[in-house]
Enzyme design. Structure first.
Site, PDB file in Angstrom:
ATOM      1  N   GLN A 268     122.472  13.692 102.859  1.00  0.00           N
ATOM      2  CA  GLN A 268     123.189  12.500 103.308  1.00  0.00           C
ATOM      3  C   GLN A 268     122.342  11.726 104.320  1.00  0.00           C
ATOM      4  OE1 GLN A 268     126.671  14.274 105.159  1.00  0.00           O
ATOM      5  NE2 GLN A 268     125.382  15.729 106.236  1.00  0.00           N
ATOM      6  N   ASP A 322     128.647  19.132 114.218  1.00  0.00           N
ATOM      7  CA  ASP A 322     128.318  18.460 115.479  1.00  0.00           C
ATOM      8  C   ASP A 322     128.608  19.333 116.706  1.00  0.00           C
ATOM      9  OD1 ASP A 322     131.152  18.306 115.782  1.00  0.00           O
ATOM     10  OD2 ASP A 322     131.159  16.370 114.753  1.00  0.00           O
ATOM     11  N   ASP A 376     126.543  25.572 101.536  1.00  0.00           N
ATOM     12  CA  ASP A 376     127.780  25.011 100.998  1.00  0.00           C
ATOM     13  C   ASP A 376     128.943  25.956 101.282  1.00  0.00           C
ATOM     14  OD1 ASP A 376     129.643  25.072  98.287  1.00  0.00           O
ATOM     15  OD2 ASP A 376     129.126  23.047  98.943  1.00  0.00           O
ATOM     16  N   ASP A 394     137.061  21.749 109.287  1.00  0.00           N
ATOM     17  CA  ASP A 394     136.748  20.410 109.813  1.00  0.00           C
ATOM     18  C   ASP A 394     135.770  19.725 108.864  1.00  0.00           C
ATOM     19  OD1 ASP A 394     136.540  18.205 111.441  1.00  0.00           O
ATOM     20  OD2 ASP A 394     135.168  19.127 112.870  1.00  0.00           O
TER      21      ASP A 394
END
Length: 553
Positions: A268, A322, A376, A394
């Site tokens: 991404q 994050d 994954d 999340d």
């Protein structure tokens, strides 16, 4: 898809009065070199196709829709180009080099042009259709002209010529399809990779026409073709040199605040922005906002702490690379170990190395109790045998096929198998206001996979109204044994969440609750007509895309 469609229409034998062609090499070698050109052209054509699909997936997230648009438009255009080429077969060498020059420019520059259309004009879809049609039409015109050229080398049965060309074309498509993800993207990236392939396409045109078939061109046409291809190569080279600067400028046009970090990972686009006064840091993945430092605590407190009201010695976090949700989990001293499974190492690396972000997450990923696994989550759950006391899910919103599987019945079933008796799971589930059907589809998926869940929602200013579920394995049947939505008795001092807020969070307005009242999308008191999401029927993705409430915000 390669440029073979319609080639059979050009299978007629060469015209009776055709003049013999003087070749720089023997007929057998010339035929081999032309078939090699077919092979390379097919590889280039498939790379252009895959580049358009990949760009659409990066920018808009819906890989299935983008692939469908590109494939259908290009196949149609290839037929149009093949038919149009019948008017060009009287001068195949000349028209082949013209088409190769145009294809080199359009295909090579396609990613840059479409990214500019997306960033500056907000006209990505019309530009994509136009670009896919142009590339497809030019690819469709290639093979009929190449077949005409190979028949000028020596007289050959039309069926044999078609078979040879198809074989070279299909093998070239295979090589181009494999080279795109395993060679071009890792080494050059999407923009530079497309430009490099465009230059290769131009060189093939020069090699076939200006060397093998140069005797078929008049001197002036030969000079003009050489100059034209030189200009094409110069344009592509200049675009290659300045592509980085253009990409940075165009990317910045998409974001309100200055970009302080941007990279294209294997999965991404990762972008971190920060206001000039340093008050607001935001993380975006493929253009979707993941958090704002101004209010992220509202989101992460709401997601994490209700799940900590049960056993919590061993905690599993799925997503949350994050480190902000991990920060909340690690507030509890009796948490012994946290396993965080996040796909992209670029995100977890950024969470560790960016000083503002690592300060925000309080260096959670470097805590000795943390174990970070970059893989994954679906695959990891299928293969692992460990069990955990609590699970925090999340994941990014289900706005493409890859993320939709993380909201499926099968996924929640795997999570259920990883939870110890008495444990709780919390799930971020999107916005009950902006995507109500998608939100309530998650409830259906949880119930179908053996969970009893409590829905709740809070306001996060940077996101709007946002929803979660607190769930535990069903006891006695669907709807029974739902967990109590509360904070742990030993919860740390929180900035936003308390039991009053959690009690209020269970209330949904009439137009967004599961059983709708007046003004809802169903009739008064009727259940929303939503289905559970599965791997084979990703309903949550369809609901996410169909919600009209996103428009205007």
């Amino acid at each position: 898809m390669s440029g073979s469609e319609g080639a059979a229409r050009t299978g007629e034998a060469p015209e009776a009065g055709a003049s013999p062609v003087r070749l720089p090499v023997g007929p057998r070698a010339a035929r081999f070199l032309v078939l090699l050109g077919v092979f390379i052209c097919a590889a280039c054509g498939l790379v252009y196709e895959l580049a358009l699909v990949a760009l659409g997936s990066y920018l808009l997230g819906d890989s299935v829709t983008q692939a469908s648009i590109v494939l259908s438009v290009m196949v149609f255009a290839m037929g149009v180009g093949s038919l149009a080429s019948k008017r060009l077969t009287d001068r195949p060498a000349f028209w082949f080099i013209v088409i190769e020059g145009a294809l080199s420019l359009v295909g090579g520059l396609s990613v840059l042009l479409l990214y500019g259309a997306y960033a500056y004009l907000s006209m990505y879809q019309p530009a994509l259709v136009l670009c896919a049609f142009a590339v497809g039409a030019l690819i469709g015109a290639e093979i009929p002209l190449l077949m005409k050229l190979i028949q000028r080398i020596r007289r050959q049965d039309a069926a044999d010529a078609v078979a040879d060309l198809f074989a070279a074309d299909y093998v070239g498509g295979l090589v181009g399809g494999l080279a795109f993800p395993f060679l071009l993207l890792p080494l050059l990236g999407l923009v530079e990779g497309a430009l490099a392939v465009g230059a290769l396409n131009a060189l093939v045109g020069m090699w076939v026409v200006l060397w093998i078939f140069r005797a078929t061109l008049r001197p002036r046409a030969r000079i003009g073709a050489a100059l034209g291809m030189a200009v094409v190569l110069a344009v592509l080279a200049a675009a290659f040199v300045y592509s980085g600067r253009f990409e940075v400028t165009a990317r910045q046009a998409l974001y309100r605040d200055p970009i302080v970090h941007a990279e294209r990972s294997a999965y991404q686009e990762v972008v971190l922005t920060r206001t000039t006064d340093g008050r607001d840091t935001r993380l975006f993945l493929n253009g979707d906002l993941q958090f704002s430092s101004l209010d992220e605590y509202r989101y992460h407190e709401s997601l994490v702490h209700p799940a900590m009201a049960g056993p919590r010695g061993e905690v599993l976090m799925l997503g949350g690379g994050d480190g902000l949700a991990a920060r909340e989990v690690l507030e509890y001293p009796d948490v012994e170990h946290v396993t965080l499974v996040d796909l992209d190492p670029a995100v977890t690396r950024l969470a560790r190395t960016d000083p503002v972000l690592s300060d925000l997450n309080e260096d959670a990923l470097d805590d000795p109790r943390m174990e970070v696994v970059n893989t994954d989550a679906f695959k990891w759950l299928r293969e692992q045998r460990s069990r955990f006391d609590a699970v925090v899910v999340d994941m990014p919103d289900a706005d493409d096929v890859a993320t939709a599987k993380l909201y499926s019945v099968e996924f929640y079933g795997l999570v259920r198998g990883a939870l110890r008796d008495g444990g709780l799971m919390s799930v971020q589930a999107g916005s009950p206001y902006f995507a109500a059907d998608a939100y309530w589809s998650v409830a259906e998926s949880l119930e179908d996979s053996g969970w009893s869940a409590v829905p709740y929602n809070v306001d996060v200013p940077s996101f709007g109204n946002w929803g979660f579920y607190l769930a535990r394995p069903t006891e006695g049947g669907p709807g029974e044994g739902a967990p109590e939505l509360t904070l742990p008795e030993d919860a740390p001092e929180l900035r936003f969440l308390d039991d009053r807020v959690l009690e209020a969070a269970k209330v949904f307005p009439k137009d967004r609750e599961r059983t709708t009242g007046d003004g809802g999308e169903a009739g008064p008191g009727e259940e929303r007509d939503v289905r559970a999401s599965t791997l084979l029927d990703p309903a949550v993705l369809r609901y996410q895309q169909e919600q009209e409430a996103w428009e205007g915000y």
